[in-house]
Design an enzyme around this catalytic site. Structure first.
Site, PDB file in Angstrom:
ATOM      1  CE  LYS B  59      -4.015   1.870   2.548  1.00 46.15           C
ATOM      2  NZ  LYS B  59      -4.911   1.659   3.710  1.00 46.15           N
ATOM      3  CB  SER B 134      -8.193   3.540   2.640  1.00 45.08           C
ATOM      4  OG  SER B 134      -7.318   2.976   3.603  1.00 45.08           O
ATOM      5  CB  SER B 158      -8.285   0.777   5.643  1.00 46.80           C
ATOM      6  OG  SER B 158      -8.918   2.035   5.621  1.00 46.80           O
TER       7      SER B 158
END
Ligand SMILES: [Zn+2]
Lengths: 450, 439
Positions: B59, B134, B158
């Site tokens: 990420k 996210s 997330s």
């Protein structure tokens, strides 16, 4: 008009590493921005390591020496947010009080905290050096118990002495920062920032008190504000209100669990606590049978007191005390140095004292040796060799030279102005560069001119 | 997938890159690929390790030295990470190959994967729908077969939310189990890094590699456990709790999938127990107040002096909203009214969850209250925040929570969320394994 003065004092703790990372805390020889890592640079994603235990112990020791109560509740580390180029993450971390309700020299100590130093911003070049960023600081907040600049100066001297005695703060100098608050007759409180020496503190207070008194005399109110001390002009100047009306939005740092100041930890620090200055003073008077003035002078610095005790192992304490108080202190004052900065060693002192008592060194020559050691880091023993008193023959030839070169003085002396001989003794001292024994030179001159 | 045999790492990597080349234009799961991946694969083959040759996508809020950790924001558009996050170091040590940096909601502020400065991500398992967020790119990259596994971060769901929407496995570990050093903050007291994978076994393997104490202050002092070796789908003697409050907030089609999954757990020997979570609905406002304040604090370093832009001048609207709200409620005069009260509610919610977990080994239930919306559909902030209703309690309580695919509704994946007591990752993974149904 009654003046009330309180302080917030910051000084760097002498730890090996910074507060939240393992970068060295001593950055003095480092090129700008080399004594850093992602943590003390506040890089995106960097997390603080556990709080430096050495720094926590340092604050506990200082709090104890300032007669504080140690806080037993969890001590949260807060984030104090403000926007300034020297602050890499936009907040400074500062602990809640670790010590409270202390006292020193009749002045209340409100709180003792642990804090991190920001970097160093140079507004002229616009450059920031983060070498200092994250260095642990002790912050001491006093009650507004001080009533004059003179008292303020004395208190600060006493406080600095205690900090030095604690052995927990940096001794290189120039790292202390003081914020002062002053109010007159319950008028508004004015804070003065940017003071970094006792001399500066004294001057800032002198100026500020006069300023406030003048305002009041003219019937004007003193504004509650923050002012900066301008060292070069010895004045205080109002800072922009934007900087003073700030809300720091304190929150407990979510990255740091609160500190626990346990009984066990406090007791361990207490058991290792060095002697306080006033304790040492008392002990010196009793143990070495020296006067209060001698003891006061010698204990003005822990390093000097330690050296004195070592010297006393080999020299009669009364003699050592006189030497420390008069000769060594004089030399240090002349150079504006502390004992710690001077580089004087016990070995140097013993060598000089030994040479004096064996008659090889005059009092004046002894001072000369000390000066050379302090100034150039010379070896005392070597200098003593060079400056040892002259033998009879060399002294005699120096006396001859003085007589030859100063017929006027000789004439004066012979014609009855006896004091002219002092001038000739001075000339012998000059020719021998202080190595002559003044008394012997006088005798010799009197004999030669009779 | 288990470890690659020698010689296969480079081949595996080449296949992944081919797939990315072919299909990621459409999915948009990566922001940047690792230009040194091939070299690293070669080295990994020689080195071996528990993850030898495994391709891992990271990420974009996790520092990987030499790659951009943009947080999918213009703010950090040019920020090249100068150091490896601790988790990345640990992955490398075990022979993993970092594929690249994945797309995400800007600064992890979002639950849909649409707020990236680099454009939204598509859901590979339900085309035309959001992948969730996210950690949108990480979940999508795994679902699309671009990566063997991925790292995400989870502050209020997330990892779990996109894992559920994309039909993959995602784990949010106990707070303090996995080092955060190198993870760019959303809310420091809630953030955790965790694995996303196609199956429970791979997720367990990744977790055991990245877990365990480090020098960071907020870490628990725990040794990593060999979760993947101790996996067992036999649930005899395991009590699985289901809160009746879940039913009140979750859409019926999701509940249907979840209930079927619970029956599968029963079939594996688990005992189902009903529990109560009366304060469940307080979790969301509590969570957001804490996030606003901590995020405001975390973003003060983006002042335009070091990283190019001042965040407020270039960020998207959700990031700006959170900063403004954080700044507002952390003012001296409001601190007591909002932030401190939020911390009090947080304790209450934590107590309630831990109490419920005293009666059972795990809680099992839905991950999100509703199915992922269509890409481009406009939601109000409150509608968006509502996605997190069921995932934020685990972060507030610091407990582990994982998501495993449980079934589909009209072809859209639905994940089962399993929560356990602090550091009880093993029993959580075991229940997930049983739900996965391919032990
Ligand atoms: Zn550092």
């Amino acid at each position: 008009m009654k003046v009330r003065i309180g302080f917030e004092i910051h000084e760097q703790l002498a730890t090996r590493t910074k507060l939240f990372c393992r970068s060295p805390a001593d950055y003095r020889d480092a090129e700008p921005n080399t004594n850093v890592c992602e943590v003390c640079l506040g890089m995106p994603g960097a997390k603080p390591m556990g709080v430096n235990a050495e720094a926590v112990e340092g604050v506990i020791a200082i709090a104890l020496m300032l007669n504080c109560e140690l806080v037993r509740e969890p001590v949260y580390i807060l984030r104090k947010h403000y926007d300034y180029p020297d602050l890499p993450s936009g907040y400074q971390r500062t602990s809640m009080p670790i010590g409270k309700n202390g006292e020193l020299a009749g002045v209340g100590i409100w709180e003792v905290h642990l804090e991190e130093d920001p970097g160093k911003y140079d507004p002229v070049t616009g450059r920031v050096d983060y070498n200092r960023s994250g260095v642990p600081l002790v912050e001491i907040v006093t009650a507004p118990d001080i009533t004059s600049p003179e008292e303020a100066r004395n208190f600060m001297r006493e406080l600095v002495k205690v900090l030095h005695y604690s052995g927990r703060v940096r001794r290189e100098g120039g790292t202390m920062r003081v914020d002062v608050n002053v109010s007159i007759e319950d008028g508004a409180r004015v804070e003065i920032k940017n003071i970094n020496s006792i001399k500066g503190l004294y001057r800032a207070l002198k100026f500020e008190i006069t300023r406030q008194k003048n305002l009041r005399r003219r019937g004007k109110a003193v504004k509650r504000e923050t002012r900066a001390y301008i060292e070069e002009q010895m004045i205080t100047k109002s800072m922009r209100t934007k900087e003073t009306a700030e809300d720091y939005r304190y929150i407990p740092d979510p990255d740091l669990p609160p500190l626990r100041i346990t009984e066990e930890l406090v007791e361990r620090v207490r058991s290792e606590l060095p002697e306080a200055p006033h304790q040492k003073l008392q002990r010196f008077m009793q143990q070495y049978r020296i006067s209060r003035d001698d003891a006061w002078a010698i204990t003005s610095e822990p390093e000097m007191a330690d050296a004195f005790e070592q010297v006393c192992g080999q020299v009669e304490p009364g003699r050592a005390a006189a030497f420390f108080r008069h000769i060594i202190k004089k030399t240090l004052n002349y150079h504006g140095m502390s004992f710690a900065e001077s580089g004087l060693t016990v070995r140097d002192i013993l060598a000089v004292l030994g040479a004096i008592s064996s008659g090889r060194l005059s009092q004046q020559a002894a001072e000369l040796v000390l000066r050379e050691v302090v100034e150039r880091g010379a070896e005392a023993e070597e200098l003593i060799q060079r400056l040892s008193k002259l033998d009879e023959q060399s002294l005699a030839s120096a006396v001859e030279q003085a007589i030859r070169e100063n017929p006027g003085a000789v004439q004066d002396y012979r014609s009855g102005r006896r004091e002219a001989i002092n001038y000739l003794v001075g000339q012998v001292m000059r020719i021998t560069r202080g190595r002559a024994d003044a008394e012997k030179a006088l005798e010799m001159l009197q004999e030669r001119l009779s | 997938m288990s470890r690659q045999a020698l010689g296969e790492a480079e081949e595996n990597l080449a296949r992944r890159f081919e797939e990315i080349e072919r299909r990621d234009r459409e999915i948009n799961s990566f922001i940047e690929l690792n230009p040194h991946a091939q070299e690293e694969a070669r080295r990994a083959e020689k080195l071996g390790g528990r993850l030898a040759g495994m391709t891992v996508a990271v990420k974009s809020n996790i520092n990987v030295r030499g790659l951009r950790a943009t947080c999918a924001s213009k703010t950090l558009e040019n920020y090249v990470a100068p150091y490896d996050a601790v988790v990345v170091e640990r992955l490398r040590r075990e022979g993993a190959v970092i594929l690249g940096m994945t797309n995400m909601d800007e600064f992890a502020c979002g639950s849909s994967g649409e707020s990236s400065y680099f454009g939204p991500t598509e859901n590979p398992s339900a085309k035309g729908r959001i992948p969730g967020g996210s950690s949108s790119g990480s979940a999508a990259a795994v679902a699309a077969g671009f990566a063997d596994a991925a790292l995400g971060s989870d502050t209020g769901g997330s990892i779990r939310n996109p894992a559920s929407h994309c039909g993959v496995v995602g784990v949010k570990p106990t707070y303090g189990l996995v080092p955060r050093h190198g993870l760019i903050d959303l809310a420091m007291s809630l953030d955790q890094i965790g694995p996303i994978a196609r199956d429970v076994r791979t997720a367990a393997l990744l977790l055991e590699v990245i877990a365990g104490s480090s020098r960071e202050a907020s870490m628990l002092d725990v040794e990593p456990q060999p979760y993947s070796q101790r996996l067992s789908a036999d649930l005899s003697g395991i009590k699985v709790g289901f809160a009746k409050e879940y039913e009140e907030v979750t859409s019926p089609e999701i509940l249907g999938v979840v209930k079927r999954a619970l029956r599968r757990l029963e079939a594996q020997g688990a005992e189902l127990v009903e529990v109560e979570l009366p304060n469940l609905e307080k979790a969301l406002p509590t969570y957001y107040l804490i996030v606003f304040v901590e995020f405001f604090s975390a973003t003060r370093r983006y002042d335009g002096r070091r990283y190019g832009y001042r965040i407020e001048e270039v960020c998207g609207e959700e990031v700006l909203r959170r900063i403004m709200l954080g700044s507002y409620i952390s003012q001296k005069e409001y601190a007591g009214r909002y932030y401190r009260r939020a911390l009090q509610f947080r304790s209450l919610i934590r107590r309630e969850l831990l109490q419920a977990l005293e009666e059972v080994d795990v809680l099992a239930g839905p991950t999100t209250p509703k199915l992922p919306h269509r890409l481009g559909e406009r939601l109000t902030p409150l509608e968006m925040y509502a996605y997190d209703l069921l995932t934020v309690p685990a972060n507030l309580a610091g407990i582990p929570a994982g998501v495993v695919p449980a079934g589909r509704v009209n072809g859209i994946p639905v994940g089962l969320q399993v929560q356990a007591k602090p550091l009880q990752e093993q029993v959580m993974l075991n229940v997930m394994l049983a739900a996965e149904g391919r032990a």
